[in-house]
Write an enzyme that holds these catalytic residues in place. Structure first.
Site: not given
Ligand SMILES: CC(C)(COP(=O)(O)OP(=O)(O)OC[C@H]1O[C@@H](n2cnc3c(N)ncnc32)[C@H](O)[C@@H]1OP(=O)(O)O)[C@@H](O)C(=O)NCCC(=O)NCCS
Lengths: 82, 343
Positions: B122, B268, B299
């Site tokens: 990215c 990005h 993305n």
């Molecule tokens: C991917 C992303 C949105 C996930 O969010 P998160 O808060 O880290 O998700 P988690 O896995 O910790 O889960 C948090 C909660 O949401 C839930 N959850 C996870 N994925 C889910 C989905 N797709 N839909 C609904 N709920 C979801 C989990 O079960 C958890 O619930 P709980 O607290 O009740 O157990 C986030 O981590 C992110 O965007 N990170 C950056 C990634 C990025 O930008 N990458 C590319 C860089 S180039």
């Protein structure tokens, strides 16, 4: 110098206010970040990053999910601050 | 010792034109919900994404690139024969040899332009832009095409809750050429290979095809899953909001630009929450236009910055001559930030 419990709660309140817009007086030991304070999993990461800077602690990702309430976070910081 | 004549370049380089291509198929969150347990509300609130584009069979990496690059060449007001080099950043072109850049250079009608691919995830646009600037100033090419292109839908595990909603397809391109004034600032870039595990391909190609296939992840039908991009979302989010805001600030400082001098911020497009957090940390004033193209594009990795740039200029939210901070970051982990004058 290590922060007292009171100072930590005060600091967390300011951080939560800055990140989630919650009034500082609402941030109490028994409050849950997600259920009471509108801090979702990603805002929680921001709270942790800000708390690390402010209180000179390291809070690894795997510990973050155990910090459900303001009290959990306060205890963690009290125990781990440098 | 004989004396070697040095090459002669331009005093400075600038972005002269930009172009984008978005696949025709628009995919709303409802489609994502067919394969993961989630909700439209969750996806919007955690990522900002409402729709993304997924490429069809005809919309290959090369075809999308030719479309985007053709527009960038026209926008720059040059002809394809004047392009001296084509730099393509992609992680989703499945034929490793030869580089897809050569096919693109040919289809565009360049005159045997130097052409090669780079792999910088990215951050690929910023890496390519930095190479292009170097070539123009050093004199090995007068005009350089920088293309970011991805078909990330091919590398998405639609059953993975952490990534199924995130990725999109598309191509973005710019033409970099000579300038009398500085119009691309110093690049602040780097890599943190100690965090290589946080965003990666699930299975390397060799293991997928001929290695020990025991223990590989299987889909609901029991077939071994095609390699996909996985990530440790929280770890990446933390790195992005904490470390990348610092890198963005360093790029401003290196260019001698304050947040007040800035017109546009084009990070990005990884997650709207990362963008919002950076805006806060950098204390960007109200007047700065912030790209939030992720909402309808998802993305698109290396393509995201030029695609967002093109859209802001097309809608009039940004204008030619504006000063923009661009920052890319992702798998590696790698990053690149700089300040540019918009074409
Ligand atoms: C991917 C992303 C949105 C996930 O969010 P998160 O808060 O880290 O998700 P988690 O896995 O910790 O889960 C948090 C909660 O949401 C839930 N959850 C996870 N994925 C889910 C989905 N797709 N839909 C609904 N709920 C979801 C989990 O079960 C958890 O619930 P709980 O607290 O009740 O157990 C986030 O981590 C992110 O965007 N990170 C950056 C990634 C990025 O930008 N990458 C590319 C860089 S180039």
């Amino acid at each position: 110098m290590a922060a007292t419990q009171e100072e930590i709660v005060e600091g967390l309140a300011e951080i939560v206010n800055e990140i989630a817009g919650i009034p500082v007086e609402d941030v109490q030991l028994d409050k849950s970040f997600t259920d009471d304070l509108d801090v979702d999993s990603l805002s929680m990461v921001e709270v942790v990053v800000a708390a690390e800077e402010r209180f000179d602690v390291k809070i690894p990702d795997e510990d973050v999910k155990n910090l459900k309430t303001v009290g959990d976070a306060t205890d963690y910081i009290l125990k781990h601050q440098a | 010792m004989s004396k070697i004549k040095p090459s002669k370049g331009a005093p400075y380089a600038r972005i002269l034109g930009v172009g984008g291509y978005r696949p025709t198929r628009v995919v709303p969150n409802e489609v994502i919900l067919e394969t993961i347990d989630s909700s439209d509300e969750w996806i919007r609130s955690r990522s900002g994404i409402e729709t993304r584009h997924w490429a069809g069979p005809e919309e290959t990496v090369a075809a999308m690139s030719v479309e985007a690059a053709g527009k960038a060449i026209a926008d720059a007001g040059i002809s394809a024969e004047q392009v001296g080099a084509v730099v393509v950043s992609t992680v989703s072109h499945f034929s490793q040899t030869p580089a897809v850049a050569t096919e693109i250079a040919d289809k565009l009608g360049t005159d045997k332009a130097a052409a090669f691919d780079i792999s910088a995830g990215c951050a690929g646009f910023g890496y390519g832009l930095t190479l292009a600037k170097g070539m123009v100033v050093e004199g090995s090419a007068e005009y350089v095409l920088v293309i970011g292109v991805e078909r990330l839908s091919d590398l998405t595990d639609l059953e993975d809750r952490a990534t199924a909603f995130l990725f999109g397809d598309g191509a973005g391109a710019v033409v970099v050429g000579p300038s009398k004034e500085p119009a691309i600032g110093p690049t602040v870039w780097g890599s943190e290979g100690d965090k290589s595990e946080t965003i990666k391909q699930t299975i390397p190609w060799d293991r997928f095809h001929f290695g020990d296939r025991s223990g590989l992840p299987v889909d609901s039908q029991g077939n071994i899953k095609f390699p996909a991009i996985t990530q440790e979302g929280q770890a990446v989010f933390r790195w992005a909001v904490f470390e990348m805001a610092k890198v963005a600030q360093q790029a401003l400082d290196a260019a001698g630009i304050s947040a007040d001098d800035l017109d546009v911020f084009i990070p990005h497009q990884a997650n709207v929450r990362i963008i919002d957090s950076m805006v806060k940390t950098l204390k960007l004033p109200e007047h700065v236009t912030v790209a939030r193209d992720i909402r309808t594009t998802g993305n698109t990795s290396a393509a995201s910055i030029p695609l967002a740039m093109e859209r802001l200029l097309a809608t009039g939210e940004a204008k030619s001559g504006d000063t923009a901070l661009v920052i890319g970051f992702g798998a590696g982990l790698v990053y690149a930030a700089t300040v540019v004058t918009l074409p």
